[in-house]
Scaffold this active site. Structure first.
Site: not given
Ligand code: GLA
Length: 744
Positions: A395, A454
């Site tokens: 990430d 997301d």
């Protein structure tokens, strides 16, 4: 021909021939007329880009009156780095503005203002900080058809980069300048990957996406043996038997000039991810409420439900598994969640035929606030290897915004993984903010990268917030990105939301409260079409029959896992109706009809000849599991609201069908006394092309022969000037081609 058929032909011509707006740079006029003024804040700013929120007319990006170093301006545009306003000048002669960081940041923020006239920088402010006095711009733009007003991040982070184009004004004589999208700029450029990966001896297809004003002539040289160029679609295709890196210089020419670029085809037996990954991930359903018990239970259901056998073989632990680092820097999992440790869990999932993935972040802390891997890449990669990890999702929270840092940080972890002694897939997750499709494979050794923020468990967000993604928002993000996907390099629009029904913890944010089964089926169909990872995240223990029907549809999975690795292009859009198509390994095609309308069923008809298919194809509906026609007749179907009808077109074995790459085995070639000899019984009159290439694919001889048929002769070429070694002899006749190895 119906309206749709007419339009589909038009769109296909657009897509495959890469036409674009024709623009005439020569705009100077001899008779002067009155000067008119147009403020930038009167133009269509929605075409521009803005790094945070949206641009504002006559206000700062934060919604206050425009104010730079205590001076207030009544006119202008408030924006945020990184951002661009692209203007088609239509002959405008002058651009003036006062520029600076808005006082609403209280002295924070650093940006640079850059103005391009066509492709040349005509103004550059240097780094400007908060509180600095405004700088004045006054530019003669009469020589430029296009103006690009750019604000860039100057210090690695775009925090507080509130940039003002105060009092910005254009002067023109007759035609008003207009804003366009940056993507509409007319220069010729390649908008596709630079490296295509493929396995030896497997059909490959590398799509060049040449952008610019038509007509564009594309010229491809130094083709390796086995590779052909289809100039109609700008596709390199074929297969290469030997491992290695093959350089292919390509040029594209239009009225603006010629651009040249060398692309690579890398043939390797060691591709980590020749088809998109499939599996299950913890985040969207559990967020941080994970444990070894839950993961083992999920792994068991992956087996008992048939998911594993259908190909879903990765189980990936997302954020918040971490504990702390010991004195040596080695990380341990949270002991309450994983009392037996990650190695024991990896052993468990491996024993039942699954692979284990884990998560970290390219900063000191992860998105969830756990320990990240910055400067600990080597020890973390070694630890993951010692645990038996197979996949790392990496990430990018808490890391600098600029692309260069991202490339370096991802590369540091990729190198550490590659030196760890264990094969681990590397999945970059910087949400598409820095165009990872342009560098994550080439420079940072990633096999996939997130393209979106997301995903949430909903069909579509219409709230205008570009960080809110439902299924449709994610799909839209993928237009144009298909040219960057392929084996070992996949675009990742985040997990599928199939099976969640609103029960996930982070996936229900922003009011997302689940989808219908029909929408989940569309999610699966579209992810299969765009060659996205098929990774789910839902409570697997409660999997119902509808979810099983969706996820275990082998015919749909086969589209996703098709080894050509082509990602679908949207070839048609008319309001709520979209058609997406991709090529398949066996010469077939997959076609998806999407109806985005919320309530109304749409009837779609298509004339297959508009899809560039040649010969006869069977049409199979992959959700009905039945043949629904052939390409010899036109096709007509109802598509329900929020439904995808997914079809596979398979070539019917037909003697008249065009057979590219078919082996013409009734020929041979051999070397005798330093002469290359070719025997061939040509079926009818026509030109036969003989090409000889060295073992690197470099062409060393090219001859055309017209009389094999009449004389049944053996062609004979003196090759005594060539060094000894392995060569490849290629025979091409009509639409057939064949290659044989010869030793000199
Ligand atoms: C980011 C990622 C998500 C998830 C979380 C974990 O939001 O995009 O997919 O990994 O972090 O904190």
């Amino acid at each position: 021909m119906s309206k749709f058929n007419l339009r589909i032909s038009f769109v296909i011509i657009l897509t495959f021939c890469f036409s674009a707006l024709r623009v005439n740079l020569m705009h100077a006029s001899t008779t002067k007329s009155a000067i008119n003024q147009l403020y930038l804040d009167e133009m269509d700013l929605t075409k521009g880009t803005c790094g945070w929120k949206t641009m504002r007319s006559k206000l700062s990006v934060g919604g206050n009156p425009i104010k730079i170093a205590t001076v207030t301006y009544a006119r202008g545009v408030g924006t945020h780095a990184p951002g661009e306003i692209t203007i088609k000048t239509n002959g405008a002669s002058r651009f003036t503005s006062k520029i600076g960081i808005d006082d609403e940041t209280n002295g924070n923020g650093t940006v640079e203002f850059i103005v391009y006239g066509n492709q040349t920088i005509i103004y550059q402010s240097g780094i400007m900080r908060g509180n600095a006095a405004a700088k004045s711009i006054d530019l003669d733009i009469s020589a430029y058809a296009y103006l690009r007003l750019i604000v860039t991040i100057a210090d690695g982070s775009n925090n507080n980069d509130h940039a003002d184009w105060a009092d910005a004004l254009l002067e023109y004589e007759t035609v008003k300048p207009v804003c366009i999208k940056a993507a509409e700029l007319p220069w010729t450029e390649f908008r596709n990957k630079t490296v295509h990966y493929a396995l030896p001896n497997k059909n490959l297809q590398f799509r060049l996406n040449v952008y610019g004003v038509q007509p564009i002539t594309v010229n491809v040289t130094n083709l390796p043996v086995g590779i052909e160029f289809d100039s109609k679609r700008n596709i390199l295709y074929g297969k290469i038997s030997q491992e290695g890196v093959y350089n292919i210089p390509v040029s594209a020419t239009n009225i603006y000039g010629t651009i040249e670029k060398t692309f690579k085809i890398e043939i390797s037996n060691k591709l980590k991810m020749p088809t998109p990954p499939m599996g299950w991930m913890t985040w969207n359903i559990y967020r941080g409420e994970i444990s070894e018990t839950k993961i083992k239970q999920t792994a068991d259901v992956m087996v008992s439900s048939g998911m594993r056998d259908a190909g879903y073989n990765y189980i990936i632990i997302d954020d918040l598994w971490q504990g702390t680092r010991d004195a040596s820097g080695k990380i341990s999992p949270n002991a309450t969640k994983f009392p037996s440790g990650i190695k024991a869990l990896a052993d468990y999932v491996h024993a039942i035929g699954l692979k284990l993935g884990i998560y970290s972040d390219a900063a000191d802390n992860t998105c969830g606030g756990a320990v990240g891997s910055l400067n600990k890449e080597v020890i973390d990669a070694q630890t993951y290897a010692s645990w038996g990890i197979d996949y790392l999702k990496y990430d990018y929270c808490n890391a600098p915004a600029d692309q260069a840092t991202a490339i370096n940080r991802y590369k540091a972890m990729a190198d550490a993984l590659n030196n760890s002694g264990r094969d681990m897939v590397f999945a970059a997750c910087e949400w598409g903010d820095r165009n990872p499709w342009e560098w994550a494979a080439e420079k940072s050794n990633a096999q996939l990268w997130r393209t979106t923020w997301d995903i949430r468990d909903t069909w579509e967000f219409n709230d205008g917030d570009k960080n809110h993604y439902g299924i449709m928002n994610s799909l839209d993000r993928h237009i144009g990105l298909e040219y960057y996907a392929g084996p070992n390099r996949w675009n990742d629009p985040d997990m599928m939301v199939v099976g969640l029904y609103g029960t996930g913890i982070p996936s229900n944010a922003f009011g997302a409260n689940g989808c219908t089964d029909r929408e989940y089926q569309a999610n699966m169909s579209l992810w299969a079409m765009i060659a996205a990872p098929l990774i789910t995240s839902f409570e697997l223990k409660t999997i119902n029959d509808a979810t099983k029907d969706i996820l275990l549809n082998k015919e749909v999975i086969a589209i996703n896992q098709d080894t050509l690795g082509d990602a679908a292009t949207r070839i048609f859009k008319d309001g709520d109706i979209e058609v997406w198509a991709r090529d398949l390994y066996d010469g077939g095609k997959a076609v998806a009809f999407l109806n985005r309308n919320n309530t109304v069923t749409k009837n779609i008809s298509v004339n297959w000849s508009n899809l560039f298919i040649e010969g006869s194809y069977d049409i199979r509906d992959l959700w009905k599991h039945q043949l629904v026609g052939t390409s010899n007749t036109s096709f007509n179907t109802n598509v329900l609201a929020h439904e995808v009808v997914l079809l596979k077109l398979s070539k019917v074995d037909n003697a008249n069908a065009v057979q590219l790459l078919k082996k013409t085995d009734n020929w041979n070639c051999f070397v005798q006394d330093k002469h290359l000899k070719i025997n061939y019984s040509q079926p009818e009159n026509g030109i036969v092309e003989i090409m000889l290439a060295d073992s690197y694919g470099k062409q060393v001889l090219l001859k055309s022969i017209t009389n094999f048929l009449s004389d049944k002769i053996t062609a004979d070429f003196d090759v005594s000037n060539l060094p000894s070694g392995v060569y490849f002899c290629r025979l091409k006749y009509a639409n057939r081609i064949s290659t044989k190895k010869v030793i000199l």
